[in-house]
Scaffold this active site. Sequence first.
Site, PDB file in Angstrom:
ATOM      1  N   HIS A  67      52.433   9.937  21.020  1.00  0.00           N
ATOM      2  CA  HIS A  67      53.495  10.378  20.132  1.00  0.00           C
ATOM      3  C   HIS A  67      54.710  10.815  20.945  1.00  0.00           C
ATOM      4  O   HIS A  67      54.582  11.407  22.015  1.00  0.00           O
ATOM      5  CB  HIS A  67      53.013  11.521  19.247  1.00  0.00           C
ATOM      6  CG  HIS A  67      51.998  11.087  18.235  1.00  0.00           C
ATOM      7  ND1 HIS A  67      51.533  11.931  17.248  1.00  0.00           N
ATOM      8  CD2 HIS A  67      51.351   9.911  18.045  1.00  0.00           C
ATOM      9  CE1 HIS A  67      50.642  11.285  16.501  1.00  0.00           C
ATOM     10  NE2 HIS A  67      50.524  10.063  16.972  1.00  0.00           N
ATOM     11  N   CYS A  98      53.560  15.106  13.429  1.00  0.00           N
ATOM     12  CA  CYS A  98      52.255  15.251  12.772  1.00  0.00           C
ATOM     13  C   CYS A  98      51.700  16.650  13.034  1.00  0.00           C
ATOM     14  O   CYS A  98      52.247  17.428  13.820  1.00  0.00           O
ATOM     15  CB  CYS A  98      51.278  14.193  13.284  1.00  0.00           C
ATOM     16  SG  CYS A  98      50.744  14.447  14.992  1.00  0.00           S
ATOM     17  N   CYS A 101      50.809  17.381  16.756  1.00  0.00           N
ATOM     18  CA  CYS A 101      52.002  17.612  17.572  1.00  0.00           C
ATOM     19  C   CYS A 101      52.634  18.962  17.240  1.00  0.00           C
ATOM     20  O   CYS A 101      53.131  19.659  18.129  1.00  0.00           O
ATOM     21  CB  CYS A 101      53.013  16.489  17.369  1.00  0.00           C
ATOM     22  SG  CYS A 101      52.530  14.917  18.127  1.00  0.00           S
ATOM     23  N   HIS A 254      39.746  30.784  11.223  1.00  0.00           N
ATOM     24  CA  HIS A 254      39.842  31.548   9.988  1.00  0.00           C
ATOM     25  C   HIS A 254      41.292  31.925   9.692  1.00  0.00           C
ATOM     26  O   HIS A 254      42.133  32.024  10.597  1.00  0.00           O
ATOM     27  CB  HIS A 254      38.974  32.798  10.075  1.00  0.00           C
ATOM     28  CG  HIS A 254      37.507  32.503  10.004  1.00  0.00           C
ATOM     29  ND1 HIS A 254      36.536  33.482   9.942  1.00  0.00           N
ATOM     30  CD2 HIS A 254      36.830  31.326   9.982  1.00  0.00           C
ATOM     31  CE1 HIS A 254      35.334  32.924   9.883  1.00  0.00           C
ATOM     32  NE2 HIS A 254      35.495  31.616   9.911  1.00  0.00           N
ATOM     33  N   GLU A 256      42.687  34.676   8.878  1.00  0.00           N
ATOM     34  CA  GLU A 256      43.192  35.892   9.513  1.00  0.00           C
ATOM     35  C   GLU A 256      43.742  35.611  10.910  1.00  0.00           C
ATOM     36  O   GLU A 256      44.766  36.168  11.322  1.00  0.00           O
ATOM     37  CB  GLU A 256      42.091  36.950   9.605  1.00  0.00           C
ATOM     38  CG  GLU A 256      41.492  37.338   8.266  1.00  0.00           C
ATOM     39  CD  GLU A 256      40.284  36.495   7.889  1.00  0.00           C
ATOM     40  OE1 GLU A 256      39.378  37.036   7.243  1.00  0.00           O
ATOM     41  OE2 GLU A 256      40.249  35.308   8.255  1.00  0.00           O
ATOM     42  N   CYS A 285      35.594  38.614   8.275  1.00  0.00           N
ATOM     43  CA  CYS A 285      34.268  38.704   8.874  1.00  0.00           C
ATOM     44  C   CYS A 285      34.341  39.623  10.095  1.00  0.00           C
ATOM     45  O   CYS A 285      35.416  40.062  10.500  1.00  0.00           O
ATOM     46  CB  CYS A 285      33.764  37.317   9.276  1.00  0.00           C
ATOM     47  SG  CYS A 285      34.688  36.552  10.634  1.00  0.00           S
ATOM     48  N   CYS A 288      36.594  38.220  13.034  1.00  0.00           N
ATOM     49  CA  CYS A 288      38.028  38.298  12.743  1.00  0.00           C
ATOM     50  C   CYS A 288      38.511  39.748  12.762  1.00  0.00           C
ATOM     51  O   CYS A 288      39.613  40.038  13.241  1.00  0.00           O
ATOM     52  CB  CYS A 288      38.335  37.664  11.393  1.00  0.00           C
ATOM     53  SG  CYS A 288      38.226  35.854  11.391  1.00  0.00           S
TER      54      CYS A 288
END
Length: 381
Positions: A67, A98, A101, A254, A256, A285, A288
């Site tokens: 790319h 994308c 990238c 996650h 968070e 959790c 996190c």
Amino acid sequence: MKPQTRNTVVRMDPDTFFYDFYNRPILSDRNTVWLCYEVKMKTNDRSRPPLVAKILEGQVHFDPEHHAEMYFLSWFRGNLLQACKSSQITWFVSWNPCLNCVAKVAEFLAEHPNVTLTVSTARIYCYWKKDWRRALRKLCQTGARVKIMNYKEFAYCWENFVYKERKPFRYWDKFSGNYRFLRCKLQEILRHLMDPGTFTYNFTNDPSVLGRHQTYLCYEAEHLHSGTWVPLHQHRGFILNEASNNLSFPEGRHAELCLLDLISFWKLDPAQTYRVTCFISWSPCFSCAQEVAEFLHENPHVNLRIFAARIYDYRPGYEEGLLRLSWAGAPISMMKYSGFSHCWDTFVDHQGRSFKPWKGLNEHSQALSGRLQAILQIMGN
């Protein structure tokens, strides 16, 4: 792989420019991505020019290595980064970057706060697909400026990157209509409002719900000014956990932790005080909660408030994680009617409709609040 660099002496063919930068919203068989760039630099090295302008050519290829954006980052790191005190980068691209990238660009901008990036794109790639819409939002959230190329920018590219033989730039049929459509579409994407059904499905606070495997997190930031919290509207939106099949996060990430990434990208002034409020469909959790606590310890200028729709109790240690958040100065509470209504008004594309609570909302909220307080009290003892 070394970038396929073309300087402004060997310019783009006019037919190539018209073909690949044609701003019709839906196009097929445009598999080449052109990236015309300028880098304005401040440097102690007087032998280096203050402005570098060149062209990169990449492919719409499954391998991100090919790319054009990746070519640029490789070239910039290898040629200019060490000498730059600060730099302003402008990309004129035929297709927007994308998701993979964008992740690399985000890492680059976070690592180099003295670098700014503006991306002007001729078209939006697959603007109806969620992943590509999310890529555009994430690019903006990293601090990059994203816009649709207008007439002046097309003319500028024509003058500086095309072998024009003194011919002036002439726009094509439906140029203005295409631009207006793409500009409105980009604004719609970046406005980033949640579908009403998505909100109701994911934020319902019935503890017995099944099949809610994604975590949605709505966030808004404020700045303390003269004793008053002032909203920072540019730092408001919603995110969800990254899927495990994403190239950037093979194990998933996650919501968070995605929020912590965003806050880092904002480059908040350590000398000021900020407050980030998040409304989350599942409480954090244990893992996190640990990372959030560490982040707050390392960034004392940021305060965090968490309002959760449900308690995530599917993994051991969640009780300790909730207590850890409280100790770290990130008070967690269960969402009440006022919180759900605020999210509806702020983060949902409600089309003027007012929030209607689902059956049992208040009862579930009271029960979950009691359970949370019991967890914090027991773990605290």
